[in-house]
Design an enzyme around this catalytic site. Structure first.
Site, short mmCIF file in Angstrom:
data_model
loop_
_atom_site.label_atom_id
_atom_site.label_comp_id
_atom_site.label_asym_id
_atom_site.label_seq_id
_atom_site.Cartn_x
_atom_site.Cartn_y
_atom_site.Cartn_z
N ASP A 1 55.32 19.22 14.82
CA ASP A 1 56.46 18.62 14.13
C ASP A 1 57.72 18.99 14.91
O ASP A 1 58.56 19.77 14.44
CB ASP A 1 56.51 19.12 12.68
CG ASP A 1 55.27 18.71 11.93
OD1 ASP A 1 55.00 17.51 11.84
OD2 ASP A 1 54.53 19.60 11.46
N HIS B 1 47.98 26.97 11.79
CA HIS B 1 48.81 27.87 10.97
C HIS B 1 48.48 29.34 11.29
O HIS B 1 49.38 30.16 11.38
CB HIS B 1 48.51 27.66 9.47
CG HIS B 1 48.89 26.32 8.94
ND1 HIS B 1 47.96 25.40 8.51
CD2 HIS B 1 50.11 25.75 8.74
CE1 HIS B 1 48.59 24.33 8.06
NE2 HIS B 1 49.88 24.51 8.20
#
Ligand code: PAF
Length: 281
Positions: A151, A37
Site C-alpha cells: 500500500d 504482517h
C-alpha cells in the site's frame, strides 16, 4: 502477549515501558494476518524493546460497504500468529472505543498525494486511514511504526500525516512480501477461489514484463500494453495502471520526468480488488 481491548488498558500496559525509556515499535493492522504482517512485527521486535500490534477493521476507510462486510475476521488465528513471533501487546478495540458517536471528522489535506490512484478510486479511503492511524499513534506514541510497501500510497500519506501533525513515530516502509508464485501477500487473497488464486500471480508477472519495456516504449504505450494484457485475461479487469514519481506519486509522461519511477496497479479478480506495485526506475 498481553491483550488490551480499551485504550485505558493499553496505556496502562505501556506506561511502565515508557517510564523505563523502552523503545516502542507499532504495527497497525486490520487482522487476517499473514506472513507480510508478521515480517513487519518481526522487524519491529528487532528494532525496538517493545512491540505493539493493533487489529481493528476500521469502518471509516471502506468506501465499499460490501468490502467491509466481507473483510476476513479471524482473531483467534491472529492471536496465535502474533504469539508465535513473541509480539508483546495486542490492541483489539471495538468500533465504539475508537469512534465517539457524532464525532466531527478531521478534514485532512494531503494535497496532490490524495488526488491520484487510490484517492479518486476509493473516495474517503485515505481520510479514514489517516483518522484511525492518527488516533492510534496518539494513544501509543510509538518510536517507530511499520507499514508495508504494497500500500505504497498509504505509506506516503502516513508519512505526510506524521509530519503535518508532528506525531511521534518514525515511519518505516517494508518491502512487499510475496507468495512463492509472486502474488503480493494480502488478507484479501483469502477471498479468491481456486481458479482466481491460480491466475492471480499473472498481475506481478505482467508488472515484471512491463519493467523490461521501460524506456523501450513510451510511458503512454506501456500503460496501454498493461491494460491490454490484463484485460485479455478472462477473469481480470484492470482498475488502473499508473506510472508515477515514487516520491510525490504524480503521474509521469516521459521516462526522464523523474529519477525514481514506480508502476502501480489495481486489478479486479472476481470482485476481489488486488493491489501491487513495482519499481520501474
Ligand atoms: O493497511 C492497513 O491494514 C490499514 O489501512 C491500517 C494502516 C491498519 C489502518 O486501518
Amino acid at each position: 502477549m498481553k491483550i488490551a481491548k480499551s485504550k485505558k488498558e493499553l496505556i496502562a500496559f505501556i506506561e511502565n515501558d515508557r517510564i523505563n525509556s523502552k523503545k516502542i515499535g507499532f504495527v497497525p493492522t486490520m487482522g487476517a494476518l499473514h506472513k507480510g504482517h508478521l515480517t513487519l512485527v518481526e522487524k519491529s521486535i528487532f528494532d525496538n524493546d517493545i512491540t505493539v500490534c493493533s487489529i481493528f477493521v476500521n469502518p471509516t476507510q471502506f468506501n465499499n460497504p460490501e468490502d467491509l462486510t466481507k473483510y476476513p475476521r479471524q482473531l483467534q488465528d491472529d492471536i496465535a500468529l502474533l504469539e508465535s513471533v513473541n509480539c508483546d501487546y495486542l490492541f483489539v478495540p471495538e468500533v465504539n472505543e475508537m469512534y465517539a458517536k457524532n464525532e466531527n471528522p478531521i478534514n485532512f489535506n494531503f494535497g496532490k498525494l490524495e488526488m491520484v490512484m487510490e484517492g479518486p478510486n476509493r473516495p474517503g479511503h485515505f481520510q479514514g486511514v489517516a483518522t484511525i492511524v492518527k488516533k492510534l499513534f496518539e494513544i501509543i506514541n510509538p518510536d517507530k511504526a511499520y507499514f508495508g510497501e504494497k500500500d505504497y500510497q498509504q505509506l506516503i500519506i502516513i508519512k505526510s500525516l506524521t509530519k503535518q501533525y508532528n506525531l511521534s513515530p518514525e515511519i518505516i516502509g517494508c518491502e512487499i512480501v510475496r507468495e512463492a508464485d509472486g502474488l503480493a501477500m494480502s488478507s484479501r487473497n483469502q477471498r479468491l477461489n481456486e481458479t482466481q488464486r491460480f491466475e492471480a500471480p499473472f498481475i506481478y508477472q505482467t508488472l515484471k514484463k512491463a519493467k523490461t519495456k521501460v524506456k523501450k516504449i513510451t510511458v503512454k504505450d506501456l500503460k496501454l500494453w498493461v491494460k491490454e494484457v490484463i484485460n485479455n485475461n478472462p477473469i481480470m479487469e484492470l482498475e488502473y495502471f499508473e506510472i508515477a514519481n515514487a516520491v510525490d506519486l504524480q503521474p509521469i509522461n516521459n521516462w526522464n520526468d523523474s529519477i525514481s519511477v514506480m508502476g502501480f496497479i489495481v486489478v479486479n479478480v472476481g470482485g476481489v480488488r488486488l493491489i501491487d506495485n513495482i519499481k520501474l526506475i
